[in-house]
Motif scaffolding. Structure first.
Motif, PDB file in Angstrom:
ATOM      1  N   ALA A 309       0.947  -1.393  -0.276  1.00 41.09           N
ATOM      2  CA  ALA A 309      -0.260  -0.052  -0.298  1.00 41.09           C
ATOM      3  C   ALA A 309       1.033   1.488   0.143  1.00 41.09           C
ATOM      4  CB  ALA A 309      -1.176  -0.465   0.722  1.00 41.09           C
ATOM      5  N   LEU A 310       2.326   1.271   0.450  1.00 44.36           N
ATOM      6  CA  LEU A 310       3.012   2.292   0.548  1.00 44.36           C
ATOM      7  C   LEU A 310       3.541   3.017  -0.815  1.00 44.36           C
ATOM      8  CD1 LEU A 310       5.360   1.167   3.212  1.00 44.36           C
ATOM      9  CD2 LEU A 310       3.675   2.855   3.777  1.00 44.36           C
ATOM     10  N   VAL A 311       3.638   1.739  -1.671  1.00 42.01           N
ATOM     11  CA  VAL A 311       3.290   2.110  -3.685  1.00 42.01           C
ATOM     12  C   VAL A 311       2.627   3.248  -3.644  1.00 42.01           C
ATOM     13  CG1 VAL A 311       4.495   1.034  -5.439  1.00 42.01           C
ATOM     14  CG2 VAL A 311       4.940  -0.182  -3.741  1.00 42.01           C
ATOM     15  N   ARG A 312       1.526   3.220  -3.485  1.00 42.52           N
ATOM     16  CA  ARG A 312       0.816   3.594  -4.380  1.00 42.52           C
ATOM     17  C   ARG A 312       1.192   5.303  -3.441  1.00 42.52           C
ATOM     18  NH1 ARG A 312      -4.300  -0.047  -1.326  1.00 42.52           N
ATOM     19  NH2 ARG A 312      -3.795  -1.950  -2.308  1.00 42.52           N
ATOM     20  N   MET A 313       2.222   5.159  -2.908  1.00 42.79           N
ATOM     21  CA  MET A 313       2.748   7.311  -2.803  1.00 42.79           C
ATOM     22  C   MET A 313       2.803   7.526  -3.822  1.00 42.79           C
ATOM     23  SD  MET A 313       4.240   7.822   0.246  1.00 42.79           S
ATOM     24  CE  MET A 313       4.196   7.451   1.402  1.00 42.79           C
ATOM     25  N   TYR A 314       2.782   6.586  -4.278  1.00 42.83           N
ATOM     26  CA  TYR A 314       3.680   7.311  -5.800  1.00 42.83           C
ATOM     27  C   TYR A 314       3.017   8.225  -7.144  1.00 42.83           C
ATOM     28  CZ  TYR A 314       8.427   5.975  -3.299  1.00 42.83           C
ATOM     29  OH  TYR A 314      10.290   5.772  -3.148  1.00 42.83           O
ATOM     30  N   GLU A 315       1.543   7.378  -7.188  1.00 36.84           N
ATOM     31  CA  GLU A 315       0.328   7.526  -7.410  1.00 36.84           C
ATOM     32  C   GLU A 315       0.730   9.105  -7.476  1.00 36.84           C
ATOM     33  OE1 GLU A 315      -1.934   4.629  -7.470  1.00 36.84           O
ATOM     34  OE2 GLU A 315      -0.837   3.364  -7.745  1.00 36.84           O
ATOM     35  N   VAL A 316       0.806   9.806  -5.709  1.00 34.97           N
ATOM     36  CA  VAL A 316       0.095  11.401  -5.613  1.00 34.97           C
ATOM     37  C   VAL A 316       1.131  11.691  -5.099  1.00 34.97           C
ATOM     38  CG1 VAL A 316      -2.450   9.959  -5.226  1.00 34.97           C
ATOM     39  CG2 VAL A 316      -0.092   9.927  -3.560  1.00 34.97           C
ATOM     40  N   LEU A 342       9.158  -1.897  -3.635  1.00 35.68           N
ATOM     41  CA  LEU A 342       9.804  -0.614  -4.077  1.00 35.68           C
ATOM     42  C   LEU A 342       9.759  -0.987  -5.536  1.00 35.68           C
ATOM     43  CD1 LEU A 342      10.235   2.376  -1.719  1.00 35.68           C
ATOM     44  CD2 LEU A 342       7.672   2.072  -2.900  1.00 35.68           C
ATOM     45  N   LEU A 343      11.378  -1.846  -5.183  1.00 36.08           N
ATOM     46  CA  LEU A 343      11.584  -2.433  -6.980  1.00 36.08           C
ATOM     47  C   LEU A 343      10.766  -3.202  -7.426  1.00 36.08           C
ATOM     48  CD1 LEU A 343      14.626  -2.928  -5.432  1.00 36.08           C
ATOM     49  CD2 LEU A 343      14.659  -1.115  -6.906  1.00 36.08           C
ATOM     50  N   LYS A 344       9.739  -4.254  -7.187  1.00 38.97           N
ATOM     51  CA  LYS A 344       8.562  -4.773  -7.451  1.00 38.97           C
ATOM     52  C   LYS A 344       7.432  -4.619  -8.150  1.00 38.97           C
ATOM     53  CE  LYS A 344      10.379  -8.984  -5.232  1.00 38.97           C
ATOM     54  NZ  LYS A 344       9.673 -10.270  -4.226  1.00 38.97           N
ATOM     55  N   ALA A 345       7.733  -3.270  -7.712  1.00 36.02           N
ATOM     56  CA  ALA A 345       5.686  -1.652  -8.341  1.00 36.02           C
ATOM     57  C   ALA A 345       6.754  -1.758  -9.940  1.00 36.02           C
ATOM     58  CB  ALA A 345       5.974  -0.968  -6.952  1.00 36.02           C
ATOM     59  N   GLY A 346       7.568  -2.100 -10.522  1.00 38.04           N
ATOM     60  CA  GLY A 346       7.315  -0.782 -11.389  1.00 38.04           C
ATOM     61  C   GLY A 346       7.941   0.451 -11.587  1.00 38.04           C
ATOM     62  N   ILE A 347       7.649   1.641 -10.530  1.00 37.62           N
ATOM     63  CA  ILE A 347       7.849   3.123 -10.679  1.00 37.62           C
ATOM     64  C   ILE A 347       8.942   3.586 -11.373  1.00 37.62           C
ATOM     65  CG2 ILE A 347       8.110   4.438  -8.977  1.00 37.62           C
ATOM     66  CD1 ILE A 347       7.578   3.145  -6.518  1.00 37.62           C
ATOM     67  N   THR A 348       8.338   4.301 -12.210  1.00 40.70           N
ATOM     68  CA  THR A 348       9.316   4.606 -12.996  1.00 40.70           C
ATOM     69  C   THR A 348       9.931   5.950 -12.007  1.00 40.70           C
ATOM     70  OG1 THR A 348       7.997   4.570 -14.944  1.00 40.70           O
ATOM     71  CG2 THR A 348       9.643   5.069 -15.233  1.00 40.70           C
ATOM     72  N   MET A 349      10.877   6.477 -12.561  1.00 40.04           N
ATOM     73  CA  MET A 349      11.934   7.100 -11.948  1.00 40.04           C
ATOM     74  C   MET A 349      13.480   7.591 -12.660  1.00 40.04           C
ATOM     75  SD  MET A 349      11.585   7.665  -7.701  1.00 40.04           S
ATOM     76  CE  MET A 349      12.175   5.913  -7.216  1.00 40.04           C
ATOM     77  N   SER A 350      14.059   9.154 -12.708  1.00 37.03           N
ATOM     78  CA  SER A 350      15.026   9.182 -12.920  1.00 37.03           C
ATOM     79  C   SER A 350      16.243   8.541 -11.996  1.00 37.03           C
ATOM     80  CB  SER A 350      15.513  10.635 -12.827  1.00 37.03           C
ATOM     81  OG  SER A 350      15.302  11.126 -11.969  1.00 37.03           O
ATOM     82  N   GLU A 351      16.812   8.370 -13.162  1.00 34.48           N
ATOM     83  CA  GLU A 351      18.180   7.545 -12.025  1.00 34.48           C
ATOM     84  C   GLU A 351      19.432   8.643 -10.309  1.00 34.48           C
ATOM     85  OE1 GLU A 351      23.136   6.212 -12.806  1.00 34.48           O
ATOM     86  OE2 GLU A 351      21.986   7.305 -14.872  1.00 34.48           O
ATOM     87  N   ALA A 352      18.066  10.390 -11.039  1.00 30.41           N
ATOM     88  CA  ALA A 352      19.427  11.431  -9.844  1.00 30.41           C
ATOM     89  C   ALA A 352      17.789  10.578  -8.165  1.00 30.41           C
ATOM     90  CB  ALA A 352      18.444  12.695 -10.597  1.00 30.41           C
ATOM     91  N   GLU A 353      16.685  10.018  -9.140  1.00 28.66           N
ATOM     92  CA  GLU A 353      15.777   9.786  -8.112  1.00 28.66           C
ATOM     93  C   GLU A 353      15.938   8.721  -7.594  1.00 28.66           C
ATOM     94  OE1 GLU A 353      11.853  12.716 -10.325  1.00 28.66           O
ATOM     95  OE2 GLU A 353      11.954  10.845 -10.528  1.00 28.66           O
TER      96      GLU A 353
END
Length: 419
Positions: A309-316, A342-353
């Motif tokens: 559920a914590l991963v959903r934070m990246y949606e908002v 977080l790694l398994k959630a498929g979150i898209t971020m830049s390398e800096a992020e």
């Protein structure tokens, strides 16, 4: 899964956390509380799981136990080395080799910060904490000042490990997922070191006295030098073997421990009044049991998908803000399963992020004494270091964590750009 069961399991995890926080009030050892509630939560999960999910629960439990066993064996090996070298005076000799007979508390504070930062980059956090705490305890400072030094040790050790894949498990996980490169990770050493120095400056207020260091020299035997050499070789070998061959650190440390036993037998150490194998019995099993209980609870939360559920934070929220919050949350939730989610959630971020997340989950656990392995080990060794005494410095820790995170993001964005 029944909603009632999920609420009960989350409730057990909250009660366990309260048991750790209120240990001085309820006078029940934190290891006993977490071990009972950790095992009970899995017991309930096995009994009341959804029909047809027996295999999934069993697989999740076995995976959790495998991770815990690896950590336990690593701790046993590292603690046995340190217990032997400490009993024989080797660590004290090494410390006193570099310390003058008199040193100001302020200077000692900064030297401790630098030593912890550098040493934890080369060794694992647990070994670095054990050695650093031994240094602090040997100086016979007041309880209040010892807690202040121990707080600096925890933050410095965690900060030192974020820029090398051998220094922190979460850093290694993010690197192996191809989110960052080794050269980019090295950039984190500068903002991490700035944050450590900032904390040392804040903690140095009121540190005006001079510490008289009792220079004690113990006779060093050939076997002691040999085992110290094996320990150093094991640490270096852990780094090299992991980088070159991806060998788990626990395997290298167990190999080093076995060599230690054989060398001691060759020197006739087993005929001493304290046989070499006896040093396994003097390590802090209370710490190991606390680890066991905490990791069982975290594994249960992962199994019931609460961490997801914590991963959903990246949606908002923007990734920069979400990463910062994840670091703060890692003080209460083990950063390894948090990073894995977080790694398994498929979150898209830049390398800096991704670099920002590396710093956040690596250092954020320092905000609470139970938030990192370094904090738990330090708490088991320093009698005055409790959840409450450490929490007095949580606001200062939050300030320097924020400074370090902001500096790491600024440097990463400047060098790597936004994409």
């Amino acid at each position: 899964m029944p909603a009632l069961l999920q609420f009960i399991l989350i409730g057990l995890a909250v009660i366990a956390l309260l048991g750790v926080v209120l240990e001085d009030v309820i006078h029940v050892n934190k290891a006993k509380v977490t071990l009972f509630l950790g095992t009970l939560s899995w017991f309930l999960l096995f009994i009341f799981h959804d029909a047809g999910h027996e295999g999934a629960v069993n697989e999740g439990f076995l995976e959790n136990i495998s991770e815990i066993a690896s950590l336990w064996l690593f701790l046993v090996a590292a603690m046995t080395f340190v217990a032997y070298l400490n009993k024989k005076g080797m660590i004290e000799n090494l410390i006193h080799l570099f310390l003058p007979k008199q040193i100001s508390e302020r200077r000692l504070l900064f030297l401790t910060a630098i030593f912890c930062f550098v040493f934890s980059s080369l060794a694992d956090n647990i070994t670095a904490t054990l050695v650093s705490v031994t240094l602090i305890l040997s100086l016979n400072l007041s309880t209040k000042k010892t807690v202040r030094f121990a707080t600096l040790v925890v933050f410095s050790v965690n900060s030192g490990g974020v820029s090398l894949i051998t220094g922190d498990v979460t850093t290694l996980m993010i690197f192996l997922a191809n989110k960052v490169s080794i050269l980019d990770l090295l950039m984190l050493s500068l903002p991490a070191f700035v944050a450590v120095l900032a904390l040392a400056i804040l903690l140095s207020r009121g540190m005006t006295e001079t510490v008289n260091v009792q220079i004690r020299r113990t006779d060093v035997r050939g076997v002691d030098l040999a085992i110290a050499g094996i320990f150093l070789t094991t640490i270096i070998g852990t780094i090299v073997s992991n980088v070159l061959f991806n060998i788990p650190p626990v395997l290298t440390f167990l190999l080093g421990l076995s060599v230690m036993f054989l060398v001691a037998r060759f020197y006739g150490e087993d005929e001493d009044e304290t046989p070499i194998l006896e040093y396994i019995r003097v390590i802090e099993f209370e710490t190991l049991l606390f680890f066991l209980g905490i990791l069982l609870l975290v594994g249960m939360l992962k199994e019931i998908e609460v961490l997801d559920a914590l991963v959903r934070m990246y949606e908002v929220l923007p990734p920069v803000v979400a990463n910062y919050i994840m670091g703060v949350l890692s003080a209460a939730i083990d950063n390894v399963p948090l990073t894995a989610a977080l790694l398994k959630a498929g979150i898209t971020m830049s390398e800096a992020e991704w670099l920002g997340l590396t710093y956040a989950v690596g250092v954020g656990g320092s905000l609470l004494v139970i938030g990192s392995a370094a904090g738990i080990v330090a708490m088991s060794k320093v009698s005055g270091l409790t959840f409450g005494s450490y929490a007095r410095y949580s606001f200062l820790l939050l300030i320097v964590y924020t400074v370090g995170y902001a500096a790491s993001m600024f440097l990463a964005e400047t060098v790597l750009g936004a994409g």
